[in-house]
Design a protein around this motif. Structure first.
Motif, PDB file in Angstrom:
ATOM      1  N   THR A   1       0.765  -1.092  -0.154  1.00  0.00           N
ATOM      2  CA  THR A   1      -0.093   0.091   0.075  1.00  0.00           C
ATOM      3  C   THR A   1       1.021   1.121   0.046  1.00  0.00           C
ATOM      4  O   THR A   1       2.025   0.942  -0.332  1.00  0.00           O
ATOM      5  CB  THR A   1      -0.798   0.405   1.077  1.00  0.00           C
ATOM      6  N   ALA A   2       0.437   2.204  -0.332  1.00  0.00           N
ATOM      7  CA  ALA A   2       1.004   3.287  -0.558  1.00  0.00           C
ATOM      8  C   ALA A   2       1.727   4.277   0.681  1.00  0.00           C
ATOM      9  O   ALA A   2       2.657   4.292   1.000  1.00  0.00           O
ATOM     10  CB  ALA A   2      -0.052   4.938  -1.330  1.00  0.00           C
ATOM     11  N   SER A   3       1.256   3.884   1.789  1.00  0.00           N
ATOM     12  CA  SER A   3       2.008   3.714   3.279  1.00  0.00           C
ATOM     13  C   SER A   3       1.687   3.231   4.433  1.00  0.00           C
ATOM     14  O   SER A   3       0.634   1.719   3.916  1.00  0.00           O
ATOM     15  CB  SER A   3       1.228   5.738   3.750  1.00  0.00           C
ATOM     16  N   GLY A   4       2.044   2.916   5.881  1.00  0.00           N
ATOM     17  CA  GLY A   4       1.780   2.134   6.424  1.00  0.00           C
ATOM     18  C   GLY A   4      -0.011   2.341   6.704  1.00  0.00           C
ATOM     19  O   GLY A   4      -0.560   1.415   7.283  1.00  0.00           O
ATOM     20  N   MET A   5       0.066   3.867   7.729  1.00  0.00           N
ATOM     21  CA  MET A   5      -1.247   3.908   7.858  1.00  0.00           C
ATOM     22  C   MET A   5      -2.370   3.444   6.642  1.00  0.00           C
ATOM     23  O   MET A   5      -3.553   2.757   6.824  1.00  0.00           O
ATOM     24  CB  MET A   5      -1.863   5.691   7.706  1.00  0.00           C
ATOM     25  N   GLY A   6      -2.037   3.490   5.031  1.00  0.00           N
ATOM     26  CA  GLY A   6      -2.983   3.090   4.414  1.00  0.00           C
ATOM     27  C   GLY A   6      -3.594   1.654   4.926  1.00  0.00           C
ATOM     28  O   GLY A   6      -4.526   0.574   4.400  1.00  0.00           O
ATOM     29  N   ALA A   7      -2.249   1.032   4.762  1.00  0.00           N
ATOM     30  CA  ALA A   7      -2.368  -0.632   4.842  1.00  0.00           C
ATOM     31  C   ALA A   7      -3.279  -0.829   6.346  1.00  0.00           C
ATOM     32  O   ALA A   7      -4.520  -1.720   6.312  1.00  0.00           O
ATOM     33  CB  ALA A   7      -1.216  -1.148   5.123  1.00  0.00           C
ATOM     34  N   ILE A   8      -3.328   0.066   7.008  1.00  0.00           N
ATOM     35  CA  ILE A   8      -4.489   0.190   8.574  1.00  0.00           C
ATOM     36  C   ILE A   8      -5.807  -0.004   8.248  1.00  0.00           C
ATOM     37  O   ILE A   8      -6.239  -0.416   8.983  1.00  0.00           O
ATOM     38  CB  ILE A   8      -2.965   0.848   9.859  1.00  0.00           C
ATOM     39  N   THR A   9      -5.735   1.506   8.127  1.00  0.00           N
ATOM     40  CA  THR A   9      -6.775   1.840   7.816  1.00  0.00           C
ATOM     41  C   THR A   9      -7.686   0.713   6.858  1.00  0.00           C
ATOM     42  O   THR A   9      -8.815   0.665   7.151  1.00  0.00           O
ATOM     43  CB  THR A   9      -7.237   3.010   6.750  1.00  0.00           C
TER      44      THR A   9
ATOM     45  N   THR B   1      -0.709  -9.847   9.519  1.00  0.00           N
ATOM     46  CA  THR B   1      -0.054  -8.725  10.222  1.00  0.00           C
ATOM     47  C   THR B   1       0.773  -7.847   9.284  1.00  0.00           C
ATOM     48  O   THR B   1       1.075  -7.796   7.924  1.00  0.00           O
ATOM     49  CB  THR B   1       2.029  -9.528   9.378  1.00  0.00           C
ATOM     50  N   ILE B   2       0.805  -6.545  10.084  1.00  0.00           N
ATOM     51  CA  ILE B   2       0.987  -4.979   8.564  1.00  0.00           C
ATOM     52  C   ILE B   2       2.444  -4.222   8.854  1.00  0.00           C
ATOM     53  O   ILE B   2       2.947  -4.423   9.914  1.00  0.00           O
ATOM     54  CB  ILE B   2       0.192  -4.553   9.760  1.00  0.00           C
ATOM     55  N   HIS B   3       2.983  -3.508   8.406  1.00  0.00           N
ATOM     56  CA  HIS B   3       4.268  -2.906   8.211  1.00  0.00           C
ATOM     57  C   HIS B   3       3.999  -1.755   7.654  1.00  0.00           C
ATOM     58  O   HIS B   3       3.117  -1.718   6.374  1.00  0.00           O
ATOM     59  CB  HIS B   3       5.659  -3.574   7.703  1.00  0.00           C
ATOM     60  N   SER B   4       4.592  -0.432   8.283  1.00  0.00           N
ATOM     61  CA  SER B   4       5.277   0.659   7.105  1.00  0.00           C
ATOM     62  C   SER B   4       6.617  -0.026   7.606  1.00  0.00           C
ATOM     63  O   SER B   4       7.170  -0.120   7.927  1.00  0.00           O
ATOM     64  CB  SER B   4       5.321   2.061   8.315  1.00  0.00           C
ATOM     65  N   LEU B   5       5.960   0.414   5.381  1.00  0.00           N
ATOM     66  CA  LEU B   5       7.477  -0.103   4.770  1.00  0.00           C
ATOM     67  C   LEU B   5       8.381   1.226   5.240  1.00  0.00           C
ATOM     68  O   LEU B   5       9.692   1.104   4.614  1.00  0.00           O
ATOM     69  CB  LEU B   5       7.220  -0.285   3.669  1.00  0.00           C
TER      70      LEU B   5
END
Ligand code: PLP
Length: 400
Positions: A81-89, A199-203
């Motif tokens: 995703t474009a950001s970690g927040m993009g993944a989390i949300t 499992t999520i990461h902010s890259l």
């Protein structure tokens, strides 16, 4: 723990460019042609493996990076995703609908906290924030509307460790999903093998490691990743947090040195944490025996990567913290900046920066002191030299 080695798993991938380049070609297209109209229809229906449709859905470069990150986490699939927040949300909105409830750790990234606390209630999704190190409190907070448990493996900024095995047992017992943000501990901890569903990461942080890009990833089962990408109701497809192909290609190249960098970050952080503790400073680091979850973390980790690059140092007041950070920056020992995982040490006072979304009284309740400095320790070649220079700053500012 199983014989899973995340770095070997990444190493065993092999990609070539279309002309035999040792790096895969970058897909510089937003849309793709089809030889037959029927195949285009099938692709929309999600039934044409290997066909690309439109780059918000997927692109070859994004799939390469996603595959490598799925290998890293040992999951079936992944979506960048474009950001970690993009993944989390996207994950939270995919799993929760109006009327649903989340049980979350209270010590999480400020942006995630703000999203759960301020944004989701507008969609009638409520969150109970709990002390994640207390499994009884976590279970007490679960109700009939709860859909998921949310935590960070190593919490921001207090460096508490979540008992992922214990949490996953609770999740199974109550038929919930366990969603884990593993940003602080890539390679070190493999949440999937401890029972995490997602499992999520902010890259943006350790995984890219150059502080020149923003990105995120969701690692999970193929069923869930396909849900996120579904053209009719997938949060990643419809909310549009899509990573650009050029960025996916650059992050994939940086991922290759992650195992070397994590070892060095950990080695340097362990050294400083031990010296600071001996100096009588109030230091929190999972690699110290004094850390309340030291044993727990030791049982969860792949030991060769160490206890991570983050240290929390409490110098009591925000004034002292600011004075020390400004002096360390002046002496070129690091930068007064948020974020983490850079080659230089980064430091910030969490209460007035990355956790400022959390109200002051709640900060106090969770033990977040105003003088808490979060250090992301860099790749310094000679950490003993760094220690002595930092010590001088601490003496000059009266911290020591
Ligand atoms: C930075 C961070 C995020 C948010 O990631 P972005 O890439 O900045 O959107 C989420 N969780 C943790 C633990 C982080 O450190």
């Amino acid at each position: 723990m199983e014989q899973f080695d995340a770095a070997n798993s990444i190493q065993d991938l092999q990609y070539f460019g279309e002309f035999g380049g040792v790096n895969p070609s970058i897909s510089d297209s937003s849309t793709y042609t089809f030889l037959s109209a029927k195949t285009m229809f099938d692709t929309f229906e999600g039934n044409a493996e290997g066909c690309y449709l439109y780059s918000r859905h997927s692109s070859p470069s994004n799939l390469y990076l996603s595959e490598a990150l799925a290998k890293m986490e040992g999951t079936e699939n992944a979506n960048v995703t474009a950001s970690g927040m993009g993944a989390i949300t996207s994950v939270l909105l995919q799993l929760c609908k109006s009327g649903d409830h989340i049980v979350s750790s209270r010590t999480i990234y400020g942006g995630t906290y703000a999203f759960m606390k301020n944004f989701l209630p507008g969609l009638k999704i409520d969150t109970s924030f709990v002390d994640i190190t207390d499994l009884a409190k976590v279970e007490d907070a679960i109700n009939e509307h709860t859909k998921l448990l949310y935590c960070e493996t190593v919490s921001n900024p207090l460096l508490e460790i979540a008992d992922l095995k214990g949490l996953s047992e609770l999740a199974k017992k109550h038929d919930l999903k366990l969603v884990v943000d593993n940003t602080f501990s890539p390679l070190t901890v493999s949440p999937k093998f401890l029972g995490a569903d997602v499992t999520i990461h902010s890259l943006t942080k350790f995984i890219n490691g150059s502080s020149d890009a923003v990105g995120g990833v969701v690692c999970a089962s193929s069923a869930f990743i396909n849900d996120l990408k579904n053209v009719n109701n997938g949060a990643c497809m419809l909310l549009g947090p899509t990573m650009d192909s050029l960025r996916a290609a650059s992050i994939l190249k940086n991922l290759r040195t992650l195992h070397l960098r994590m070892k060095k970050h950990s080695e340097n952080a362990q050294y400083l944490a031990e010296r600071w503790e001996k100096d009588g400073l109030n230091v929190k680091y999972p690699g110290l025996k004094s850390h309340p979850q030291h044993e727990l973390f030791t049982g969860m980790m792949h030991p060769e990567y160490g206890y991570g690059g983050l240290i929390a140092l409490d110098v009591k007041t925000v004034e002292k913290a600011n004075e020390l950070m400004e002096m360390m920056q002046h002496e070129n020992l690091g930068y007064l900046a948020v974020s983490l995982g850079f080659y230089k040490t980064l430091f910030s006072a969490s209460g007035t920066s990355t956790s400022s979304e959390i109200p002051e009284d709640e900060q106090k309740e969770m033990g977040l002191s105003p003088g808490l400095i979060r250090f992301s320790i860099g790749l310094d070649h000679d950490i003993e030299r760094t220690y002595h220079k930092m010590r001088e700053c601490m003496v000059r500012t009266g911290v020591l």
